[in-house]
Design a protein around this motif. Structure first.
Motif, short mmCIF file in Angstrom:
data_model
loop_
_atom_site.label_atom_id
_atom_site.label_comp_id
_atom_site.label_asym_id
_atom_site.label_seq_id
_atom_site.Cartn_x
_atom_site.Cartn_y
_atom_site.Cartn_z
N SER A 186 -82.04 45.89 -69.33
CA SER A 186 -82.66 46.77 -68.46
C SER A 186 -82.01 45.82 -66.47
CB SER A 186 -83.93 47.26 -67.97
OG SER A 186 -84.70 46.27 -67.52
N LEU A 187 -81.59 46.93 -66.00
CA LEU A 187 -81.66 46.56 -65.01
C LEU A 187 -82.13 46.67 -63.78
CD1 LEU A 187 -79.47 48.36 -63.19
CD2 LEU A 187 -77.70 48.17 -64.55
N GLY A 188 -82.21 45.58 -62.49
CA GLY A 188 -82.93 46.07 -60.91
C GLY A 188 -82.10 44.97 -60.29
N SER A 189 -83.15 45.00 -59.08
CA SER A 189 -82.77 44.08 -58.44
C SER A 189 -83.87 43.39 -57.59
CB SER A 189 -82.30 44.90 -56.46
OG SER A 189 -80.96 45.99 -57.39
N GLY A 190 -83.43 42.38 -56.95
CA GLY A 190 -84.30 41.12 -56.20
C GLY A 190 -84.27 40.78 -55.05
N ASN A 231 -78.63 47.28 -56.46
CA ASN A 231 -77.83 47.36 -57.54
C ASN A 231 -77.82 48.55 -58.70
OD1 ASN A 231 -76.00 46.89 -59.17
ND2 ASN A 231 -77.17 45.10 -60.26
N PRO A 232 -77.73 49.70 -57.38
CA PRO A 232 -77.96 51.08 -58.03
C PRO A 232 -77.11 51.59 -59.48
CG PRO A 232 -76.93 50.80 -56.60
CD PRO A 232 -76.82 49.74 -56.43
N PHE A 233 -77.69 51.38 -60.91
CA PHE A 233 -76.69 51.68 -62.16
C PHE A 233 -76.06 51.02 -62.54
CE2 PHE A 233 -76.42 56.20 -59.27
CZ PHE A 233 -78.30 56.58 -60.34
N GLY A 234 -76.28 49.56 -61.96
CA GLY A 234 -75.37 48.47 -62.20
C GLY A 234 -73.98 48.50 -61.58
N LEU A 235 -73.66 49.13 -61.03
CA LEU A 235 -72.49 48.83 -60.23
C LEU A 235 -72.46 47.58 -59.29
CD1 LEU A 235 -72.14 52.97 -58.32
CD2 LEU A 235 -70.91 51.84 -60.23
N GLY A 236 -73.22 47.01 -59.19
CA GLY A 236 -72.90 45.83 -58.53
C GLY A 236 -73.55 46.16 -56.60
N GLN A 237 -74.15 45.28 -56.04
CA GLN A 237 -74.66 44.91 -54.74
C GLN A 237 -73.92 46.82 -53.26
OE1 GLN A 237 -74.66 41.76 -51.09
NE2 GLN A 237 -76.57 41.39 -53.21
N THR A 238 -75.24 47.27 -53.30
CA THR A 238 -75.14 48.23 -52.58
C THR A 238 -75.46 48.22 -51.48
OG1 THR A 238 -74.22 49.05 -54.93
CG2 THR A 238 -74.20 50.98 -52.82
N ALA A 254 -82.41 56.10 -46.57
CA ALA A 254 -82.25 55.30 -47.21
C ALA A 254 -81.91 55.91 -48.44
CB ALA A 254 -82.15 53.76 -47.08
N SER A 255 -80.59 55.53 -49.01
CA SER A 255 -80.64 56.33 -50.24
C SER A 255 -80.84 55.17 -50.99
CB SER A 255 -78.81 56.67 -50.30
OG SER A 255 -78.86 57.09 -52.21
N ILE A 256 -81.41 55.65 -52.68
CA ILE A 256 -82.35 54.52 -52.97
C ILE A 256 -82.30 55.07 -54.71
CG2 ILE A 256 -84.24 53.63 -54.07
CD1 ILE A 256 -85.37 53.06 -51.30
N ASN A 257 -81.67 54.41 -55.38
CA ASN A 257 -80.78 54.90 -57.12
C ASN A 257 -81.88 54.56 -58.18
OD1 ASN A 257 -79.29 57.65 -56.69
ND2 ASN A 257 -78.10 56.16 -54.95
N PRO A 258 -81.29 54.68 -59.38
CA PRO A 258 -82.51 53.53 -60.48
C PRO A 258 -81.25 52.63 -60.18
CG PRO A 258 -82.36 55.65 -61.25
CD PRO A 258 -81.37 55.77 -59.72
N GLY A 259 -82.36 51.75 -60.55
CA GLY A 259 -81.26 49.97 -60.48
C GLY A 259 -81.20 49.24 -59.00
N ASN A 260 -81.47 50.23 -57.43
CA ASN A 260 -82.24 49.35 -56.36
C ASN A 260 -83.65 48.92 -56.47
OD1 ASN A 260 -80.51 51.72 -54.78
ND2 ASN A 260 -80.62 50.29 -53.93
N SER A 261 -84.42 48.74 -58.00
CA SER A 261 -85.96 48.39 -57.69
C SER A 261 -85.77 47.09 -57.88
CB SER A 261 -86.29 49.78 -59.31
OG SER A 261 -86.92 50.44 -59.19
N ILE A 318 -90.52 46.60 -50.25
CA ILE A 318 -89.24 46.64 -51.96
C ILE A 318 -89.37 46.96 -52.51
CG2 ILE A 318 -89.79 45.05 -53.70
CD1 ILE A 318 -89.42 43.31 -52.27
N ASN A 319 -88.38 48.11 -52.14
CA ASN A 319 -87.56 49.35 -52.74
C ASN A 319 -88.09 49.46 -53.98
OD1 ASN A 319 -85.97 50.14 -50.93
ND2 ASN A 319 -84.08 49.13 -51.08
N SER A 320 -88.97 50.39 -54.49
CA SER A 320 -90.13 50.43 -55.95
C SER A 320 -89.79 51.63 -56.64
CB SER A 320 -91.06 50.43 -55.19
OG SER A 320 -92.28 51.36 -56.52
N ALA A 321 -89.62 52.67 -55.93
CA ALA A 321 -89.63 54.27 -56.64
C ALA A 321 -88.34 55.16 -55.65
CB ALA A 321 -91.03 54.88 -56.20
N ILE A 322 -88.24 56.10 -56.14
CA ILE A 322 -87.71 57.76 -55.86
C ILE A 322 -88.79 58.90 -56.13
CG2 ILE A 322 -85.93 56.98 -55.12
CD1 ILE A 322 -85.14 58.20 -57.82
N PHE A 323 -88.51 59.86 -55.56
CA PHE A 323 -88.92 61.54 -55.62
C PHE A 323 -87.56 62.35 -56.08
CE2 PHE A 323 -89.53 65.10 -54.91
CZ PHE A 323 -90.61 65.82 -55.49
N THR A 324 -87.25 62.64 -57.08
CA THR A 324 -86.06 63.40 -57.44
C THR A 324 -86.76 64.23 -58.51
OG1 THR A 324 -84.19 63.38 -58.57
CG2 THR A 324 -86.49 61.31 -58.40
#
Length: 448
Positions: free
Chosen positions: A83-87, A165-172, A199-206, A220-226
């Motif tokens: 899995s991937l995320g951010s910190g 790091n949304p969707f593993g694309l790299g720093q965004t 502000a756009s938050i997607n999987p991987g931004n967590s 700390i970005n944590s969740a989205i409603f979608t």
């Protein structure tokens, strides 16, 4: 013919577009840009990668006769889940990185990638599932930390920037505003005080950073409603004030040690407020005072209305819980409450939760730790005691019980508190029949 007309139009409009392009400056002043702020922020935001080894079980492979017949060695089969995320680096000197608990939960290996391309192995310092925060540590070599802002100063409409790091694309980097404050209602979290942002938050931004225009960490970005799985402009971040407290506790203890004032509270609805001659949202109503608690010692009573805790105004049961949960055990807490139309004050001490070890009751419960049910669960009408810790290989674990299970009864005898559990087990003759509640469903476990 159509092609010639389009070519002609493009030729005619080309000078106009060239003339209408954005200038580099207006009246000698450069155009506004987030680039200078982001140059300071982005080195502090890292990509987090985890690997979890999961044992794969098969009824055939678990059958010794089947293995012998086909000469298959008795070797556990595993699959690796990634899995991937951010910190966010928050302490460069010690290499501490804040991220979400759900990013690293259950991981066997954790690694982070910095903006400069370096990949570093990380170790888990501690995690707090109740806030969905965790702290990991990397070697402190040429790191850049992000300063934490006072999230109490945030206002709806403030500009914010999300980095991850949304969707593993790299720093965004994405930008937006603070859409709302004090959001709650997400399932599975005890303490909730979210910043809502578009502000756009997607999987991987967590686990990534939400910063203000001064380049300070506000959340700390944590969740989205979608409804669809993608961003729809409703994202949630844990405020830096809550993150700071959790960080300090995890670094010092490896866990967040929380206590209680001994109060069960509920929202002051308009009907209740009218009955008490108050305005809705003026405080929270005390529904129950726990026997022997600090609140009982201080003289609080059911029907009192709590207006503030630790000098923080409380306007909902959730905000009371948040305030109580950010005070260290043993610390004195000033509290303001209303009774019979008058304002009163009291000072209470946050007391550690009551804990009972299974081995102190019965050898069959060895390896289990039990705690009284949290006040929030009691306010929702639940009863029983919760399994707060369970050793791997213990009798209860072997029978399928899990950490977080709630025990409602022992051998058909109701369990409301730790004393009920202890007396029910010691008076039992023969096997123990434990009535368990997990995720809203009831189970019965037999412990011989």
């Amino acid at each position: 013919m159509v092609k010639k007309i389009w070519v002609g139009l493009l030729t005619l409009l080309a000078p106009f577009w060239a003339h209408a392009a954005l200038p580099a400056a207006v009246d000698g002043q450069p155009l506004p840009s987030l680039a200078p702020v982001l140059e300071e922020v982005t080195p502090s935001v890292v990509n987090v990668y985890t690997r979890t080894r999961v044992r794969v079980r098969s009824p055939l492979m678990d059958d010794p006769f089947f293995r012998r017949f086909f000469n298959i060695p008795d070797v556990p089969r595993e699959r690796v889940s990634q899995s991937l995320g951010s910190g966010v680096i928050v302490d460069a000197g010690n290499g501490y990185v804040l991220t979400n608990n759900h990013v690293i939960q259950g991981a066997d290996d954790i690694a982070v990638t910095l903006q400069d391309g370096r990949s570093l192995d990380a170790t888990l310092v501690g995690a707090d599932p109740d806030t969905d925060l965790a702290v990991i540590q990397v070697p402190a070599e040429n790191l850049t930390a992000l300063p934490l802002a006072d999230s109490e100063q945030l206002k709806v409409g403030d500009f914010v920037v999300a980095v991850g790091n949304p969707f593993g694309l790299g720093q965004t980097v994405t930008s937006g505003i603070v859409s709302a404050l004090g959001r709650a209602g997400l399932r599975g979290l005890e303490f909730q005080n979210f910043i809502q942002t578009d502000a756009s938050i997607n999987p991987g931004n967590s686990g990534g950073a939400l910063v203000n225009l001064r380049g300070e960490l506000v959340g700390i970005n944590s969740a989205i409603f979608t409804p669809s799985g993608g961003n729809v402009g409703i994202g949630f971040a844990i405020p830096s004030g809550m993150a700071r407290y959790v960080l300090e506790q995890l670094v010092e203890h490896g866990e967040v040690r929380r206590g209680s004032l001994g109060l069960v509270v509920q929202d002051l609805t308009p009907d209740l407020a009218l009955a008490f001659g108050l305005e809705a949202g003026q405080g929270v109503l005390v529904a129950e005072v726990m026997p022997g608690s600090a609140a009982e010692t201080a003289g609080l009573q059911a029907g009192d209305v709590i207006a503030s805790v630790a000098k923080r105004p409380v306007r909902s049961a959730q905000s009371f819980l948040n305030a109580e949960g950010q005070v260290p055990v043993g610390e004195r807490v000033p509290l303001t409450f209303l009774r019979e139309g008058g304002e009163r004050k009291a000072t209470l001490v946050i007391e550690p939760p009551q804990v009972l070890l299974g081995e102190d009751i019965d050898a069959r419960l060895a390896g289990a730790r039990f705690m009284a049910l949290p006040a929030r669960a009691r306010a929702q009408g639940q009863s029983g005691v919760v399994i707060s810790g369970l050793a791997e290989g213990s009798r209860l674990a072997y029978e399928g019980l899990r950490e977080g299970d709630i025990i409602n009864a022992v051998n058909r005898g109701r369990v409301d508190d730790l004393d009920d559990l202890a007396s029910g087990v010691t008076q039992a003759r023969g096997a123990l029949l434990l009535q368990i509640r997990r995720n809203g469903r009831a189970y019965v476990a037999r412990i011989d």
